[in-house]
Design an enzyme around this catalytic site. Structure first.
Site, short mmCIF file in Angstrom:
data_model
loop_
_atom_site.label_atom_id
_atom_site.label_comp_id
_atom_site.label_asym_id
_atom_site.label_seq_id
_atom_site.Cartn_x
_atom_site.Cartn_y
_atom_site.Cartn_z
N CYS A 75 0.77 -1.25 0.00
CA CYS A 75 0.00 0.00 0.00
C CYS A 75 0.81 1.31 0.00
O CYS A 75 0.66 2.13 -0.89
CB CYS A 75 -0.90 0.04 1.22
SG CYS A 75 -1.84 -1.46 1.55
N HIS A 133 -2.42 7.15 4.66
CA HIS A 133 -1.27 6.25 4.77
C HIS A 133 0.05 6.86 4.29
O HIS A 133 0.99 6.15 3.95
CB HIS A 133 -1.55 4.94 3.98
CG HIS A 133 -0.78 3.75 4.51
ND1 HIS A 133 -0.63 2.59 3.81
CD2 HIS A 133 -0.11 3.58 5.68
CE1 HIS A 133 0.09 1.73 4.53
NE2 HIS A 133 0.41 2.31 5.66
CA CA Z 1 -2.97 -2.21 -0.63
#
Ligand code: CA
Length: 464
Positions: A75, A133
């Site tokens: 990610c 994130h």
């Molecule tokens: Ca991901």
């Protein structure tokens, strides 16, 4: 004659509508990012088990990229590449960041401009919805990285049921995964969400478009679905009575919820009559982690985390109605980094840093018959693993292993040609060695160093 008439019309339009008309000529840009979705799990890549009529509209209206890649197989680094248009290892974003809201270095370095920052310079209104994130420290949050508006959460994943969001703010976290249970943020304000998270993000996306359609806008809609935890509501689960495996059924339901949202977003563009002035990209941030969320990367080998195709080749589509011919399949390799380059080219603004992508539009209108990339590259710093994709080859290089595939003929990476094609291996290795020179060592400790980081930073979390 016709050209002269067109010129007269254009100059009249610009004069008559002035500033607003000029602003409208800059197309809107929407990125719809899913999280951990498998290559096979969209209708446009052949899924019949999980119908995705909403997402498939993008493919029908535009183009499916059969060789669409992301710049990393998990990610955080993939998102850092996407939003900067640069290989993330060039600025040390080599790992999934830890949840460390007090650490101004844990996230996207301030040396980097995001796509939002650059598009703002071109007069765009910018919004980020969903998973961030890229840093939880106040200096690294979306509103500080070019986004006028933010609705979502800062950590690497999140629970979906609103009643499970019991931690008031991220600074109250006591463990890495407490970030999954924080209340959502609207900009810097904590909010009490009442809907299933995917539905909430879809609602916010439609509202954002409704509020901002009179000026050019950039919307980054980063669903955390279908990333674990596996959670879906009965509304979506009930669509899949025939899937017996409960994890796969929940996964299908989570994808289906995203699909409803994508459909609603496209309906909004049609209702406002701005679809022909809006680019809509759809992709997953990395390949499916098949055992964690029951995703399906068929026919690709491997999964999230790998440099086999299952880690980095993702469902990827784009529409720009009226400009990019509809119903295309584009097979040459493209990468998520191209989205930034495409956006700055069409909005006629210059980024501060050198980009690694290309403007895809000429390749999709047929104006450029060449291939967008001679090579694409990947690095996993911790594993000392590299990969390169050319038009016809794919090589993965590890400390004591080399894989070489004829990727055009062997999409499933079954036959390792490395031992037989040593010259080719040498050529590709040389290209990798050359690319390595442009990279930095990681600038922060990653998810796999959670305990070590906590030991080095005893004040990582606030005391009770
Ligand atoms: Ca991901």
């Amino acid at each position: 004659m016709r050209n002269i008439a067109l010129l007269v019309f254009l100059s009249f339009s610009i004069n008559a509508f002035g500033q607003k008309r000029a602003a409208l000529e800059k197309p809107n840009v929407i990125i719809i990012l899913t999280d951990d979705q498998g290559y096979a799990d969209v209708g446009f890549n052949g899924s019949t088990e999980i119908p995705t009529p909403g997402i498939d509209r993008i493919a029908t209206n535009g183009v499916v990229f059969t060789s669409g890649y992301v710049s990393y197989a998990v990610c955080g680094p993939s998102r850092a590449g996407l939003l900067t248009g640069r290989y993330q290892d060039k600025f040390g974003f080599s790992k999934n960041p830890l949840l460390a809201p007090k650490d101004p270095l844990m996230g996207l370095p301030l040396s980097e401009e995001t796509m939002a920052t650059v598009l703002k310079k071109a007069g765009y209104t910018t919004g980020a919805i969903g998973k961030w994130h890229l840093g939880a420290h106040p200096s690294l949050r979306p509103n500080k990285r070019g986004f006028d508006e933010f609705y979502g959460f800062l950590s690497g994943g999140h629970n979906y049921f609103p009643e499970e969001l019991t931690i008031a703010k991220i600074e109250d976290s006591k463990t890495q995964y407490d970030g999954y249970r924080t209340k959502l943020l609207r900009n810097e304000q904590r909010v009490e969400e009442t809907e299933y998270l995917t539905d909430a993000f879809s609602r916010e996306a439609v509202h954002f478009i409704g509020r901002n359609h009179e000026n050019p806008f950039f919307l980054y809609l980063a669903y955390n679905a279908p990333h674990a935890p596996m959670q879906a509501t009965e509304k979506y689960l009930s669509r899949f009575p025939n899937i017996k495996d409960s994890k796969r059924r929940t996964y299908a339901a989570m994808v289906s919820a995203v699909d409803d949202g994508v459909g609603a977003l496209l309906n909004k563009l049609e209702e406002l009559q701005i679809a022909e002035n809006t680019l809509v990209f759809f992709l997953s941030d990395n390949g499916g982690p098949t055992s964690a969320n029951a995703s399906d990367n068929t026919p690709l080998r491997g999964f999230k985390g790998d440099f086999f195709e299952g880690g980095v080749r993702v469902p990827f589509a784009l529409q720009w109605k009226g400009i990019i011919p509809a119903g295309q399949t584009y097979d040459h390799p493209v990468i998520s980094l191209d989205i930034f380059s495409t956006a700055v080219a069409i909005s006629e603004v210059s980024p501060k840093n050198q980009l690694d992508g290309v403007n895809l539009v000429p390749f999709l209108t047929g104006e450029n018959k060449g291939i967008p990339h001679q090579e694409l590259y990947w690095r996993n710093y911790a594993a000392n693993r590299f990969a390169i994709r050319t038009a016809d080859s794919k090589q993965i290089l590890e400390t004591d292993k080399i894989f070489l595939f004829d990727i055009q003929k062997d999409i499933s990476e079954k036959v390792n040609l490395a031992a037989n094609q040593t010259n080719r291996v040498r050529e590709l290795t040389k290209l990798i060695e050359n690319w390595k020179m442009s990279l930095m060592d990681p600038v922060f400790m990653g998810l796999l160093e959670d305990k070590e980081y906590s030991k080095l930073h005893p004040d990582r979390y606030n005391k009770q």
